[in-house]
Design an enzyme around this catalytic site. Sequence first.
Site, PDB file in Angstrom:
ATOM      1  N   SER A  15       0.804  -1.218   0.000  1.00 22.09           N
ATOM      2  CA  SER A  15       0.000   0.000   0.000  1.00 22.09           C
ATOM      3  C   SER A  15       0.838   1.270   0.000  1.00 22.09           C
ATOM      4  O   SER A  15       0.399   2.316  -0.496  1.00 22.09           O
ATOM      5  CB  SER A  15      -0.939   0.011   1.211  1.00 22.09           C
ATOM      6  OG  SER A  15      -0.206  -0.083   2.418  1.00 22.09           O
ATOM      7  N   ASP A 190       0.173   6.037  11.471  1.00 27.80           N
ATOM      8  CA  ASP A 190       0.032   4.685  12.034  1.00 27.80           C
ATOM      9  C   ASP A 190       1.362   3.942  12.043  1.00 27.80           C
ATOM     10  O   ASP A 190       1.394   2.725  12.189  1.00 27.80           O
ATOM     11  CB  ASP A 190      -1.017   3.879  11.281  1.00 27.80           C
ATOM     12  CG  ASP A 190      -0.658   3.645   9.816  1.00 27.80           C
ATOM     13  OD1 ASP A 190       0.399   4.150   9.363  1.00 27.80           O
ATOM     14  OD2 ASP A 190      -1.427   2.955   9.109  1.00 27.80           O
ATOM     15  N   HIS A 193       1.908   3.882   7.073  1.00 25.99           N
ATOM     16  CA  HIS A 193       1.459   4.591   5.873  1.00 25.99           C
ATOM     17  C   HIS A 193       1.919   6.048   5.933  1.00 25.99           C
ATOM     18  O   HIS A 193       1.521   6.786   6.831  1.00 25.99           O
ATOM     19  CB  HIS A 193      -0.062   4.509   5.743  1.00 25.99           C
ATOM     20  CG  HIS A 193      -0.546   3.107   5.551  1.00 25.99           C
ATOM     21  ND1 HIS A 193      -1.038   2.345   6.583  1.00 25.99           N
ATOM     22  CD2 HIS A 193      -0.560   2.318   4.443  1.00 25.99           C
ATOM     23  CE1 HIS A 193      -1.358   1.148   6.130  1.00 25.99           C
ATOM     24  NE2 HIS A 193      -1.069   1.106   4.832  1.00 25.99           N
TER      25      HIS A 193
END
Length: 214
Positions: A15, A190, A193
């Site tokens: 991601s 977090d 990310h």
Amino acid sequence: MLFAQNSTLVMTGDSITDCGRAYPVGEGDGVGSGYVNMVNALLTVKFPKYNIKVLNTGVSGDTVRHLKNRWQTDVLDLSPTYLSVMIGVNDVWRKFDSPDNPELAVGIEEYETTYRELISLTKDKVKKIILMTPYLAETDKIEPMMALLMQYIETVKKIVSDNDLLLVDLQYEFDRYIADGIAPAALAGDRVHPSQTGSMVIAKSFLKVCGIDI
């Protein structure tokens, strides 16, 4: 400078690479909003006549196991001149965020074996491979997830050394910026990310290893 004229740079991973890119392959305005977008923009501005094509094939949630399953279509079939890979944080994270499904995590031995297999399949087909280490925006190096991730980071370094690849040590870079006064949460809320600031750290670190100072 690493990149030749009219070359193709494929950037793949999870991601952190994906960042909302277009499918099946992110290109041009479809490379997403993260570090790949910044690399693409900076290369275009600094080398406008080089015609370097940047392709994003990151997939959110991927481990090295997922990457292996799509390696042919998302890497080899795109005939990259250069390849960048960042994978590993989900391999570790699944151990902590999915404790009821331990099979989702990828152990260190499988991680190394699979990663080496992918590099072996590819290194003779490209001019250069650049591996970026996984990272956490975390100052406590004995925190359980951080301590485990450090083993995966060291594995990436071994793979780079054994195969004459280029290394972007993102854990070192994030640690350095944190030491200079940037709060960890300002780099990645977090811990994983990246914010736009964190994405810029990744992009600048990547380009520096490729011989480009921004």
